[in-house]
Design a protein around this motif. Structure first.
Motif, PDB file in Angstrom:
ATOM      1  N   MET A   1      43.088  37.998  39.199  1.00  0.00           N
ATOM      2  CA  MET A   1      41.954  37.629  38.360  1.00  0.00           C
ATOM      3  C   MET A   1      40.676  38.156  38.996  1.00  0.00           C
ATOM      4  SD  MET A   1      40.745  36.062  35.667  1.00  0.00           S
ATOM      5  CE  MET A   1      42.013  34.890  35.124  1.00  0.00           C
ATOM      6  N   PRO A   2      39.987  39.097  38.328  1.00  0.00           N
ATOM      7  CA  PRO A   2      38.768  39.655  38.913  1.00  0.00           C
ATOM      8  C   PRO A   2      37.565  38.774  38.614  1.00  0.00           C
ATOM      9  CG  PRO A   2      39.240  40.753  36.847  1.00  0.00           C
ATOM     10  CD  PRO A   2      40.363  39.758  37.072  1.00  0.00           C
ATOM     11  N   ASP A   3      36.475  38.994  39.342  1.00  0.00           N
ATOM     12  CA  ASP A   3      35.204  38.338  39.050  1.00  0.00           C
ATOM     13  C   ASP A   3      34.477  39.205  38.035  1.00  0.00           C
ATOM     14  OD1 ASP A   3      32.703  37.265  38.940  1.00  0.00           O
ATOM     15  OD2 ASP A   3      32.348  37.211  41.095  1.00  0.00           O
ATOM     16  N   VAL A   4      34.519  38.787  36.763  1.00  0.00           N
ATOM     17  CA  VAL A   4      33.930  39.616  35.709  1.00  0.00           C
ATOM     18  C   VAL A   4      32.457  39.314  35.498  1.00  0.00           C
ATOM     19  CG1 VAL A   4      36.093  39.968  34.497  1.00  0.00           C
ATOM     20  CG2 VAL A   4      34.714  37.970  33.961  1.00  0.00           C
ATOM     21  N   GLY A   5      31.908  38.426  36.292  1.00  0.00           N
ATOM     22  CA  GLY A   5      30.483  38.128  36.226  1.00  0.00           C
ATOM     23  C   GLY A   5      29.944  37.981  37.631  1.00  0.00           C
TER      24      GLY A   5
ATOM     25  N   GLU B   1      38.347  33.359  29.415  1.00  0.00           N
ATOM     26  CA  GLU B   1      37.034  32.775  29.176  1.00  0.00           C
ATOM     27  C   GLU B   1      36.448  32.356  30.505  1.00  0.00           C
ATOM     28  OE1 GLU B   1      35.157  29.629  26.076  1.00  0.00           O
ATOM     29  OE2 GLU B   1      36.722  28.836  27.372  1.00  0.00           O
ATOM     30  N   THR B   2      35.235  32.837  30.766  1.00  0.00           N
ATOM     31  CA  THR B   2      34.586  32.516  32.020  1.00  0.00           C
ATOM     32  C   THR B   2      33.088  32.598  31.840  1.00  0.00           C
ATOM     33  OG1 THR B   2      34.389  33.110  34.356  1.00  0.00           O
ATOM     34  CG2 THR B   2      34.741  34.906  32.809  1.00  0.00           C
ATOM     35  N   ALA B   3      32.380  31.685  32.488  1.00  0.00           N
ATOM     36  CA  ALA B   3      30.926  31.642  32.365  1.00  0.00           C
ATOM     37  C   ALA B   3      30.515  31.611  30.897  1.00  0.00           C
ATOM     38  CB  ALA B   3      30.274  32.822  33.077  1.00  0.00           C
ATOM     39  N   LYS B   4      31.286  30.887  30.093  1.00  0.00           N
ATOM     40  CA  LYS B   4      31.004  30.675  28.666  1.00  0.00           C
ATOM     41  C   LYS B   4      31.249  31.901  27.810  1.00  0.00           C
ATOM     42  CE  LYS B   4      27.294  27.357  29.646  1.00  0.00           C
ATOM     43  NZ  LYS B   4      25.936  26.968  29.311  1.00  0.00           N
ATOM     44  N   ALA B   5      31.906  32.912  28.349  1.00  0.00           N
ATOM     45  CA  ALA B   5      32.149  34.131  27.576  1.00  0.00           C
ATOM     46  C   ALA B   5      33.624  34.467  27.565  1.00  0.00           C
ATOM     47  CB  ALA B   5      31.361  35.307  28.157  1.00  0.00           C
TER      48      ALA B   5
ATOM     49  N   VAL C   1      39.493  32.945  40.713  1.00  0.00           N
ATOM     50  CA  VAL C   1      39.300  34.367  40.949  1.00  0.00           C
ATOM     51  C   VAL C   1      40.055  34.768  42.214  1.00  0.00           C
ATOM     52  CG1 VAL C   1      37.592  36.102  41.618  1.00  0.00           C
ATOM     53  CG2 VAL C   1      37.080  34.498  39.780  1.00  0.00           C
ATOM     54  N   GLY C   2      40.818  35.858  42.129  1.00  0.00           N
ATOM     55  CA  GLY C   2      41.601  36.323  43.255  1.00  0.00           C
ATOM     56  C   GLY C   2      43.069  35.967  43.189  1.00  0.00           C
ATOM     57  N   GLN C   3      43.442  35.067  42.261  1.00  0.00           N
ATOM     58  CA  GLN C   3      44.856  34.730  42.110  1.00  0.00           C
ATOM     59  C   GLN C   3      45.572  35.788  41.268  1.00  0.00           C
ATOM     60  OE1 GLN C   3      44.487  30.321  40.897  1.00  0.00           O
ATOM     61  NE2 GLN C   3      46.376  30.376  42.079  1.00  0.00           N
ATOM     62  N   VAL C   4      46.817  36.073  41.603  1.00  0.00           N
ATOM     63  CA  VAL C   4      47.608  37.047  40.842  1.00  0.00           C
ATOM     64  C   VAL C   4      47.950  36.449  39.485  1.00  0.00           C
ATOM     65  CG1 VAL C   4      49.758  38.348  40.752  1.00  0.00           C
ATOM     66  CG2 VAL C   4      48.570  38.061  42.932  1.00  0.00           C
ATOM     67  N   ILE C   5      47.671  37.185  38.404  1.00  0.00           N
ATOM     68  CA  ILE C   5      47.957  36.688  37.069  1.00  0.00           C
ATOM     69  C   ILE C   5      49.089  37.453  36.379  1.00  0.00           C
ATOM     70  CG2 ILE C   5      45.638  35.766  36.702  1.00  0.00           C
ATOM     71  CD1 ILE C   5      44.976  38.253  35.063  1.00  0.00           C
ATOM     72  N   ILE C   6      49.348  38.693  36.828  1.00  0.00           N
ATOM     73  CA  ILE C   6      50.404  39.480  36.197  1.00  0.00           C
ATOM     74  C   ILE C   6      50.977  40.453  37.219  1.00  0.00           C
ATOM     75  CG2 ILE C   6      48.730  41.159  35.326  1.00  0.00           C
ATOM     76  CD1 ILE C   6      50.551  41.664  32.942  1.00  0.00           C
ATOM     77  N   ALA C   7      52.299  40.656  37.148  1.00  0.00           N
ATOM     78  CA  ALA C   7      52.964  41.630  38.004  1.00  0.00           C
ATOM     79  C   ALA C   7      53.561  42.721  37.126  1.00  0.00           C
ATOM     80  CB  ALA C   7      54.058  40.965  38.839  1.00  0.00           C
TER      81      ALA C   7
ATOM     82  N   GLY D   1      40.376  44.023  41.723  1.00  0.00           N
ATOM     83  CA  GLY D   1      41.128  42.985  41.026  1.00  0.00           C
ATOM     84  C   GLY D   1      42.496  42.728  41.577  1.00  0.00           C
ATOM     85  N   TYR D   2      43.003  43.587  42.486  1.00  0.00           N
ATOM     86  CA  TYR D   2      44.307  43.311  43.073  1.00  0.00           C
ATOM     87  C   TYR D   2      44.399  44.029  44.397  1.00  0.00           C
ATOM     88  CZ  TYR D   2      45.906  47.973  41.844  1.00  0.00           C
ATOM     89  OH  TYR D   2      46.063  49.323  41.752  1.00  0.00           O
ATOM     90  N   GLY D   3      45.353  43.648  45.200  1.00  0.00           N
ATOM     91  CA  GLY D   3      45.460  44.242  46.523  1.00  0.00           C
ATOM     92  C   GLY D   3      46.885  44.616  46.831  1.00  0.00           C
ATOM     93  N   VAL D   4      47.118  44.992  48.069  1.00  0.00           N
ATOM     94  CA  VAL D   4      48.431  45.436  48.493  1.00  0.00           C
ATOM     95  C   VAL D   4      49.039  44.380  49.384  1.00  0.00           C
ATOM     96  CG1 VAL D   4      49.662  47.162  49.826  1.00  0.00           C
ATOM     97  CG2 VAL D   4      47.758  47.845  48.367  1.00  0.00           C
ATOM     98  N   SER D   5      50.294  44.040  49.156  1.00  0.00           N
ATOM     99  CA  SER D   5      51.016  43.118  50.019  1.00  0.00           C
ATOM    100  C   SER D   5      52.317  43.766  50.420  1.00  0.00           C
ATOM    101  CB  SER D   5      51.287  41.790  49.298  1.00  0.00           C
ATOM    102  OG  SER D   5      52.077  42.020  48.165  1.00  0.00           O
TER     103      SER D   5
END
Length: 466
Positions: A14-18, A47-51, A76-82, A121-125
């Motif tokens: 989950m990226p920080d879109v704002g 939906e984030t920050a009312k948008a 923000v930062g949690q994996v949402i899709i693989a 939005g994502y990293g390497v593990s």
């Protein structure tokens, strides 16, 4: 990032879109496990920050797993899709790790996956994969079907298809997930797939006669995916506080207990303004534009700011400074299906009346569609809230955080009014101005509100004071 028997699984967080966001609610998934996705394809709406914001995936592949159901609030930062990014045409065994003067053996070995560049939005593990036992005779790789499984193949020698005793049963991640959901131990399942791989059908057969569970789309039950009220008995209903309601509540509490609010009221005759609204609707220069009382009220506020520039400021607590703004980002409170939001018109002080009308129309339309971006709700300097559309005479509005003042506009009604020495029916409304007393003292607040009222009572001042 991990490796599987059929490719590499990459995770999208989950990226920080704002600016400064800490969480977002997943509103809708546009893909399901097994779907093919391409770089830039929108996979979900959050939906984030009312948008409401649509999130694109930054790589190609096949959806391996959705980590959260719709309606879940995710940090923000949690994996949402693989997403499985390996070759989609075949499922070859991973290459053997080179060893000096050593022949390949059927025993399972591990190899580290290649490190991939980190994207937003994502990293390497680090992950690992087990090699399949090599067959005595090489054979072409079997094509994958739409679910990432290999179809049935001709029978192979027992020694090549049965895993060595004590080794981990061979199965792809979706099949392992299915077995886990059904409570099946893969070690007890007889494999029928090529190279001794356990298939979905093998797991279902092992689970018979128990009911077959659906494909593992989401781990949580459907009831958790819906942001619906939670029953709490016949006499009350509990509604989870999330999304817009949660953000609004936090902002209002912070504002009410940070800025010392003062509210002043004025009741005025806006009959001339209502006549001007009717004239502008027939004006060719305003053709195709939305003309209503809010347009002229917004223009009156901008003129009053020009005459009283000190009201357009903010309080910098960290530096103990008052920051005077030489621009006006005019906020317009908008009621939407998701709740109250306050987008603002950037540099509203520079706009002509037709331009201001167009900006107001775009702002309202975007808000009602739920497409207002976080950027459109940041950087406001002062706000207008039109409570009159609900038939309310006035109110004591709470200042939007980071701003100096908010103007509440009440309902415009025909009322008896003394006009030119006689009591006549006139169009009357009440304005309420709440302001931060750290920035605006009583005199300045009163002058600002009186100037707004003066323009609306005598709209020719739109020209003479501009």
């Amino acid at each position: 990032m991990t490796s599987t028997a059929s490719g590499t699984v990459r995770e999208f967080k989950m990226p920080d879109v704002g600016e400064g966001l800490t969480e977002a609610e997943i509103l809708k998934w546009y893909v399901q496990p097994g779907d093919t996705v391409t770089d830039g394809q929108v996979v979900c709406e959050v939906e984030t920050a009312k948008a409401a914001v649509e999130l694109p995936i930054p790589f190609d592949g096949v959806v391996h797993e959705l980590r959260f159901p719709e309606g879940t609030t995710v940090d923000v930062g949690q994996v949402i899709i693989a997403v499985e990014t390996g070759s989609g045409g075949s499922a070859p065994a991973p290459a053997a790790v080179p060893t000096p003067a050593a022949a390949p053996t059927p025993a399972a070995t591990e190899e580290a996956p290649a490190r991939q560049p980190v994207l937003v939005g994502y990293g390497v593990s680090q992950g690992s994969t087990k090699r399949r036992p090599r067959k005595a005779t090489a054979a072409p790789a079997a094509p994958l079907n739409g679910h990432g499984e290999a179809p049935a193949a001709p029978a192979a020698p027992v020694a090549a298809t049965v895993p060595a005793q004590g080794s981990r049963p061979l199965a792809k991640p979706p099949v392992r997930k299915l077995a886990k959901d059904l409570g099946i131990d893969l070690a007890t399942v007889t494999p029928t797939g090529p190279d001794g791989i356990i298939t979905r059908e093998d797991v279902h057969a092992a689970a018979a006669p128990a009911p077959v569970a659906p494909a593992p789309v989401l781990a949580a039950p459907a009831v958790e995916a819906l942001p619906a009220p939670v029953p709490a008995g016949d006499r009350e209903t509990r509604i989870p506080v999330k999304g817009v309601r949660k953000v609004t509540a936090q902002a209002m509490v912070g504002s009410a207990f940070t800025a010392p609010h003062v509210t002043e009221f004025i009741t005025l005759d806006v009959t001339r303004t209502m006549k001007l609204v009717a004239d502008l609707k027939a004006d060719p220069d305003m053709a195709g534009l939305r003309v209503n009382p809010l347009l002229l009220i917004a223009k009156a506020v901008l003129i009053a700011v020009r005459r009283n520039p000190e009201v357009n400021a903010s309080w910098d607590e960290a530096n103990q400074e008052i920051v005077l703004k030489h621009y006006v980002n005019l906020g317009i409170a908008a009621a939407t299906p998701r709740g109250l939001i306050v987008p603002n018109i950037k540099d509203a002080h520079l706009k002509t009346l037709p331009e201001l009308s167009g900006s107001l129309s775009d702002l309202v339309a975007t808000a009602r569609e739920g497409k207002t971006s976080p950027a459109d709700m940041q950087g406001g300097t002062l706000t207008i809230t039109n409570v009159g559309v609900f038939g309310v005479d006035t109110g004591t509005p709470i200042i939007n955080p980071g701003e100096s003042a908010i103007l509440a506009v009440g309902a415009i009604k025909a009322q008896p009014w003394v006009h030119k020495g006689k009591v006549k029916p006139r169009q009357v409304t009440t304005l309420a101005l709440s302001f931060d007393h750290r920035l605006i003292d009583g005199e300045l607040g009163s002058k600002f509100l009186a100037d707004i009222a003066a323009v609306l009572e005598h709209p020719r001042r739109l020209i003479t004071w501009s």
